[in-house]
Design an enzyme around this catalytic site. Structure first.
Site, PDB file in Angstrom:
ATOM      1  N   ASP A 250      -0.542  43.012  -8.552  1.00 36.91           N
ATOM      2  CA  ASP A 250      -2.201  43.348  -8.015  1.00 36.91           C
ATOM      3  C   ASP A 250      -2.792  42.054  -6.378  1.00 36.91           C
ATOM      4  O   ASP A 250      -2.255  40.990  -7.577  1.00 36.91           O
ATOM      5  CB  ASP A 250      -3.309  43.923  -9.128  1.00 36.91           C
TER       6      ASP A 250
ATOM      7  N   ASP B 183      -8.336  53.203  -5.722  1.00 33.76           N
ATOM      8  CA  ASP B 183      -9.052  52.898  -6.664  1.00 33.76           C
ATOM      9  C   ASP B 183      -9.399  53.999  -7.625  1.00 33.76           C
ATOM     10  O   ASP B 183      -9.902  54.007  -8.159  1.00 33.76           O
ATOM     11  CB  ASP B 183      -9.385  51.571  -6.847  1.00 33.76           C
TER      12      ASP B 183
HETATM   13  C1  DGJ Z   1      -7.656  46.371  -9.455  1.00 28.14           C
HETATM   14  C2  DGJ Z   1      -6.324  47.707  -9.198  1.00 28.14           C
HETATM   15  O1  DGJ Z   1      -6.523  48.464  -8.092  1.00 28.14           O
HETATM   16  C3  DGJ Z   1      -6.724  48.425 -10.180  1.00 28.14           C
HETATM   17  O2  DGJ Z   1      -6.069  49.450 -10.494  1.00 28.14           O
HETATM   18  C4  DGJ Z   1      -6.716  47.732 -11.522  1.00 28.14           C
HETATM   19  O3  DGJ Z   1      -5.367  46.880 -12.093  1.00 28.14           O
HETATM   20  C5  DGJ Z   1      -7.259  46.316 -11.643  1.00 28.14           C
HETATM   21  N1  DGJ Z   1      -7.890  45.881 -10.512  1.00 28.14           N
HETATM   22  C6  DGJ Z   1      -7.483  45.467 -13.139  1.00 28.14           C
HETATM   23  O4  DGJ Z   1      -8.195  44.523 -12.698  1.00 28.14           O
END
Ligand code: DGJ
Length: 703
Positions: A442, A507
């Site tokens: 991430d 997301d």
């Molecule tokens: C951002 C990501 O896009 C999410 O899927 C998740 O992993 C969160 N971060 C976790 O902090």
């Protein structure tokens, strides 16, 4: 003359002007025609009073009389060589046995003591790519401000379709008539970005899924970039794409070379489907032979930071029972990470939460027949972390100013060997100690005034360090797959794709939003690299309530997964999920290897209806999705190109969940879909009457 050609595409260059000039980029032409076009170049119109043709070479030079944006900006320290002029010194052309061809053109400016090498390649499938290298041949430092690649386009490219987005709203598009002046997108986020992903389409006004000429370009780069689309008053137009450099970011020492990221481009004489086909084929050649994409459960929206071994094990149990094949433990497992304010950088399992470490969890997951995956954000630290307390100098920011935090975190300076080695060794240790098959990588904070220890702008070197880190992890753990996530789809490009197997596309698990995001992302990326999960009944990001059927049908085509606490799901819901997972597994050899079928449904219905599909390599099986995203009741005819004209296809519906919508006169409608590939392309078929925010899946079997 240089003429690179495939059966469908020709790119013709005139190499007499220092940097090569693209005389023609379009459908296939023969050498005689190419030569004629090159002969005509010196007759091209002048720009105003300049007594030589104003040519948008691949790197057009102001010193040559080019009055648009120069492709090269920079100068030697204290030097007067800010407007160089190059002479061609060497041309080399290679033809590969597989039908690809490439060329290298070297040019020098003896006065400025600079050498510019242009590398061009046309792959067998018609992907045209360019990189340019600038070498500093002088004894003085050269300060580079910009080196971009310029693609001149014909006057028939009257329109632009550009891409923009935001968190939970990636890959939005706008189409405009190409105005006089310039359309510019600057990305300064230090990642590929949600806001301005580096893709652009120039096209004819009538361009659709199967009609009209289109010239598509992408910058394969995960840092800052600029895209310019300029239409000059002399009615010439060009796309210019390159890395965006902050002041002082690249300084070439004597002998140093700067290489641009690759600009990848596709020409299509028949609309978007050919663009998608070419980029997707290239993506597949980049990611290699992927195994069947394991159905994934990701814990983020199921538990956020509220971790405990029993909760995780319970979720893993249910996951296995519905057919999940990869279980990914998201954010929240490491020291001090009880919310997003602390812990980033401390890559040690938090024994307050997992007293026996993650070993028993990973073992239980693998014993249930699933792979175990783990979340990391290797490029970041929280100020509230042990690593930051010990090494406050390890962050990518200017000293002497207050922090500019984003999600309460800072960027770790990977250009420092000590910080880089620390993160690599933590990743290496965890991947060695635990049976981790998958890393969700991430990146959640943009670069703000990203400076190294000396205060020099460092996004370029940080991006290179990121690639090196990914390469090192892959070298040490060749069997571990990696997902590129950046607050969802903030890092989706063809350079990072060389190092990952999957993108976390967004997301948002809201299926209505996801349909559109995935549709536009699939102009470039094949379904198997786009992660899409079945979310909770009420989407966490939008509060929209959606049927299980809509959520399942949306995740069906992509690399499918679940992002929902299915421990709390009803028995029927669990049975439905198990059912759709089984249906997906039965068809994923088609979904993840076939050709994506695009239609004009979005354009024709004002984005209310979306029909897309995938046809298998042998053209015998096609999976189609009919999504009603918004109100629209007029008749919509959907034509499909890419089926076998001579096969007769029989349609059957795939029931994805018990709350699938009913279709009025379903059998009659399915019978109307049962027709030859030829009539799918000419007559097409009707979109059924469906409730708003619902989707129907259909399989066509040809014989
Ligand atoms: C951002 C990501 O896009 C999410 O899927 C998740 O992993 C969160 N971060 C976790 O902090």
């Amino acid at each position: 003359m240089l003429h690179l050609a495939t059966q469908s595409t020709s790119v013709v260059f005139d190499v007499r002007w220092g940097v090569p000039f693209i005389v023609y980029w379009g459908g296939h032409i023969d050498d005689a025609e190419a030569q004629r076009l090159v002969n005509d170049v010196s007759q091209r119109p002048r720009a105003g009073v300049i007594d030589r043709p104003a040519l948008a070479t691949i790197v057009p030079m102001h010193g040559d009389g080019w009055l648009g944006h120069p492709g090269l900006l920079g100068r030697h320290r204290g030097g007067s060589d800010w407007a160089p002029r190059f002479q061609t010194t060497h041309v080399e052309c290679q033809r590969g046995i597989d039908g690809a061809s490439s060329a290298t053109v070297t040019a020098t400016d003896a006065h400025a003591e600079l050498c510019l090498v242009t590398n061009i390649e046309l792959s067998a499938i018609g992907l045209f790519s360019v990189t340019v290298e600038l070498r500093n041949d002088s004894q003085m430092k050269y300060l580079l401000d910009e080196l971009s690649v310029t693609l001149p386009l014909p006057a028939s490219a009257t329109h632009l379709t550009t891409f923009h987005g935001r968190w939970c709203g990636e890959f939005q598009t706008q189409s405009i008539e190409w105005p006089i002046g310039a359309w510019i997108a600057e990305n300064r986020t230090g990642r590929t970005s949600h806001e301005q992903p580096p893709f652009v389409l120039a096209h004819e006004s009538n361009m659709g899924a199967h009609d009209g000429q289109c010239w598509a370009a992408h910058l394969a780069w995960s840092g800052n970039h600029v895209i310019r689309a300029e239409r000059q008053v002399y009615n010439r137009r060009y796309l210019q794409v390159g890395e965006l450099l902050n002041p002082g970011e690249v300084c070439l020492e004597p002998g140093d070379v700067y290489v641009t990221p690759a600009v990848m481009a596709v020409y299509s004489s028949s609309g978007l489907q050919h663009v998608a086909r070419t980029f997707q084929a290239h993506a597949r050649s980049v990611v290699g032979n992927l195994s069947a994409r394991p159905v994934t459960l990701n814990t983020w929206e199921a538990m956020y930071f509220d971790h405990s071994p029993s909760k995780v094990l319970e979720l893993a149990d249910v996951a296995a029972s519905v057919g999940v094949e990869r279980f990914v433990l998201d954010d929240g497992w490491f020291n001090g990470r009880r919310d997003d304010s602390a812990g980033l950088g401390d890559w040690y399992v938090d024994t307050n939460v997992y007293p026996d470490g993650l070993g028993p969890i990973a073992q239980a997951v693998t014993e249930k027949g699933m792979q175990f995956g783990l979340w990391f954000e290797p490029e970041m630290v929280n100020p509230d972390s042990d690593v930051y307390r010990k090494h406050p100098e390890w962050v990518l920011e200017r000293t002497g100013y207050d922090h500019v935090l984003g999600r309460r975190q800072l960027v770790l300076d990977l250009t420092r060997t000590d910080a880089y080695t620390y993160v690599l060794s933590r990743l290496d240790t965890l991947l060695s100690e635990l049976p981790i098959a998958y890393v969700k990588w991430d990146m959640n904070r943009p670069h703000i005034a990203a400076a190294d220890e000396s205060g020099t702008a460092a996004t370029h070197r940080q991006t290179m360090a990121l690639y090196a880190l990914l390469d090192d992890v892959r070298r040490l753990h060749p069997n571990v797959e990696i997902e590129s996530c950046s607050s969802g789809g903030g890092r989706m490009d063809f350079e990072v794709l060389r190092r990952v197997e999957r993108f976390w596309t967004s997301d948002t698990n809201d299926p209505v939003r996801r349909q559109v995001i995935q549709h536009h992302a699939s102009l470039f990326f094949p379904p198997e690299v786009l992660g899409c999960h079945i979310g909770a009944p009420v989407a966490h990001t939008t509060n929209r309530e959606s049927s299980l059927s809509m959520r399942c049908a949306t995740a069906f085509f992509a690399h499918m997964g679940i992002e929902w606490n299915i421990v709390g799901a009803t028995t029927t819901e669990r049975a439905d999920v198990a059912h759709v997972v089984a249906e997906h597994k039965a068809l994923r050899h088609v979904l993840h290897h076939g050709e994506v079928l695009l239609t004009d449904s979005m354009r024709d219905t004002g984005a209310a209806r979306l029909v897309h599909g995938v046809v298998s390599e042998d053209k015998r099986t096609t999976v189609l999705s009919f999504a009603q995203l918004d109100e629209y009741s007029a008749d919509t005819t959907v034509r499909l190109f890419g089926l076998d004209a001579n096969l007769i296809y029989t349609a059957r519906r795939i029931i994805v969940a018990s709350d699938d919508p009913t279709i009025e006169n379903e059998n009659e409608w399915l019978r109307s879909l049962s027709q030859s590939g030829k009539s799918w392309a000419t007559d097409g078929a009707k979109f059924p009457t469906l409730p708003i925010e619902s989707t129907v899946l259909v399989v066509l079997e040809g014989s």
